[in-house]
Design a protein around this motif. Structure first.
Motif, PDB file in Angstrom:
ATOM      1  N   UNK A   1       0.821  -1.207   0.000  1.00 53.40           N
ATOM      2  CA  UNK A   1       0.000   0.000   0.000  1.00 53.40           C
ATOM      3  C   UNK A   1       0.857   1.260   0.000  1.00 53.40           C
ATOM      4  N   UNK A   2       1.954   1.229   0.735  1.00 55.38           N
ATOM      5  CA  UNK A   2       2.846   2.394   0.754  1.00 55.38           C
ATOM      6  C   UNK A   2       3.461   2.626  -0.617  1.00 55.38           C
ATOM      7  N   UNK A   3       3.879   1.537  -1.270  1.00 55.60           N
ATOM      8  CA  UNK A   3       4.443   1.682  -2.618  1.00 55.60           C
ATOM      9  C   UNK A   3       3.409   2.230  -3.589  1.00 55.60           C
ATOM     10  N   UNK A   4       2.179   1.717  -3.507  1.00 57.36           N
ATOM     11  CA  UNK A   4       1.115   2.219  -4.386  1.00 57.36           C
ATOM     12  C   UNK A   4       0.810   3.675  -4.104  1.00 57.36           C
ATOM     13  N   UNK A   5       0.834   4.041  -2.858  1.00 54.16           N
ATOM     14  CA  UNK A   5       0.563   5.432  -2.482  1.00 54.16           C
ATOM     15  C   UNK A   5       1.578   6.385  -3.102  1.00 54.16           C
ATOM     16  N   UNK A   6       2.866   6.113  -2.904  1.00 50.15           N
ATOM     17  CA  UNK A   6       3.894   7.046  -3.378  1.00 50.15           C
ATOM     18  C   UNK A   6       4.027   7.026  -4.894  1.00 50.15           C
ATOM     19  N   UNK A   7       3.862   5.848  -5.519  1.00 45.69           N
ATOM     20  CA  UNK A   7       3.950   5.786  -6.973  1.00 45.69           C
ATOM     21  C   UNK A   7       2.804   6.557  -7.624  1.00 45.69           C
ATOM     22  N   UNK A   8       1.594   6.371  -7.132  1.00 45.20           N
ATOM     23  CA  UNK A   8       0.444   7.074  -7.709  1.00 45.20           C
ATOM     24  C   UNK A   8       0.515   8.571  -7.434  1.00 45.20           C
ATOM     25  N   UNK A   9       0.966   8.937  -6.243  1.00 44.09           N
ATOM     26  CA  UNK A   9       1.083  10.361  -5.919  1.00 44.09           C
ATOM     27  C   UNK A   9       2.102  11.045  -6.806  1.00 44.09           C
TER      28      UNK A   9
END
Length: 371
Positions: free
Chosen positions: A64-72
């Motif tokens: 979830x953290x990886x998805x958060x920063x990549x999408x942001x």
């Protein structure tokens, strides 16, 4: 003379300006950021719980953290491209004072990025160990308490009597919600085993750390957007902080996840029967919802400050309790079920949030009267 008698004495007609439309406009502008922040926050928790229930990847991967920063990062770069102008923080102003202020802004964004990485990693750990309803509750209660303390002693802000009452109601509601599971577990016929108890303690400690870190992050963010006449936009802040977060997560994935890829990723996906396409879809959905929530948070920070973010997070704890009961309540997920204590908590917290918002409204008595 007869015509004059029919007309009678002249009447004095007074015209009054209605305040209905200005009040409606004010109410809409006042509550829209708060409602958006509440709805998107509840959606983020719901999607996160769906991903956690599917168990298609190990919790230690921090997907979830990886998805958060990549999408942001993707959204921030797209916003910068559409703006067709260089980022403020990259340009170097000629004025000495502006140069110093820009340097301070970059330093604050670096601090925000580092704190956000630690806070979100801790929250993901607590979420995995305690489930969404409890995680949201602990983060909301701790965040409200620490935000009020930091706002008073760091930002030197004074709360009105209505705001104090609102915070008190929120704390009472959160205490009701927190004591309910403890009382029910103590009366249960099957006590919690040692492994589950240890996971619960680790999750609660992680959530407490995350609440402190997020409260500090909110105070720093509020300080950042108040620096000078040209504070960085929310897109600028998210772009820089997402680069920091993605770099940190890339290092974590390379040194911790890749050596254990088969055990942490391949095996859980095979066990859960989840395809790579479906896993990508849920992570992308989480990233999209999170970015909407992030921009709503920026709106609330500018309109209501750190206290506003804290109070809406508390209200989100009550909302998530209702949504979790409707979607995830089951015998194997008892913490997701709505009980008498959680229902009373939802009503108390929501009332406290409304009282706090109304207490922050400008004093209508100071407005000039229309003659």
């Amino acid at each position: 003379m007869h015509a004059d008698r029919r007309r009678g004495p002249a009447r004095v007609v007074q015209y009054y300006r209605s305040d209905t439309m200005p009040n409606l406009i004010y109410t809409a502008r006042r509550f829209l950021p708060l409602v958006c922040y509440l709805v998107t926050g509840t959606a983020v928790t719901t999607v996160s719980q769906v991903i956690a229930n599917k168990q298609f990847i190990s919790d230690s991967v921090q997907a979830l953290a990886c998805a958060k920063y990549a999408s942001t990062l993707a959204v921030s770069l797209s916003s910068a491209a559409l703006a067709a102008s260089p980022e403020k923080l990259i340009t170097i102003p000629a004025d000495t004072q502006k140069r110093k202020r820009r340097s301070m802004q970059r330093q604050l964004i670096l601090v925000i990025g580092c704190i956000d990485v630690l806070a979100y990693a801790a929250f993901c750990t607590g979420f995995a160990y305690c489930d969404g309803a409890v995680a949201t509750l602990v983060l909301a209660g701790g965040g409200q308490l620490f935000t009020a303390i930091m706002s008073k002693y760091i930002l030197k802000k004074q709360l009105s009597q209505s705001q104090v009452l609102g915070v008190a109601l929120v704390c009472i509601g959160l205490c009701i919600r927190g004591l309910g599971p403890l009382l029910s577990s103590s009366q249960a016929s099957t006590p919690m085993d040692e492994d589950a108890r240890q996971r619960l303690y680790i999750g609660l400690a992680s959530l407490l750390f995350a609440s402190i870190a997020y409260s500090l992050l909110g105070v720093i963010y509020q300080t950042l957007v108040s620096t000078g006449d040209d504070p960085p936009s929310h897109s600028d802040i998210m772009l820089q902080s997402s680069i920091i977060g993605l770099a940190a997560m890339a290092g974590y994935e390379v040194f911790h996840v890749l050596p254990k890829w088969r055990f942490l990723v391949t095996k859980p996906m095979q066990t859960s029967g989840t395809t790579a396409g479906l896993a990508t879809f849920w992570l992308a959905a989480f990233g999209a919802v999170y970015n909407c929530h992030s921009y709503a948070a920026g709106m609330v920070f500018r309109s209501d400050g750190a206290q506003g973010v804290g109070i809406v997070n508390a209200m989100r704890g009550a909302t998530v309790a209702l949504v979790s009961h409707a979607l995830f309540c089951s015998p194997v997920k008892p913490l997701q079920c709505l009980t008498t204590s959680s229902a009373a908590s939802a009503a108390t917290v929501t009332t406290g949030g409304i009282v706090w918002v109304q207490g922050s409204r400008p004093d209508q008595a100071t407005k000039k009267k229309v003659q």
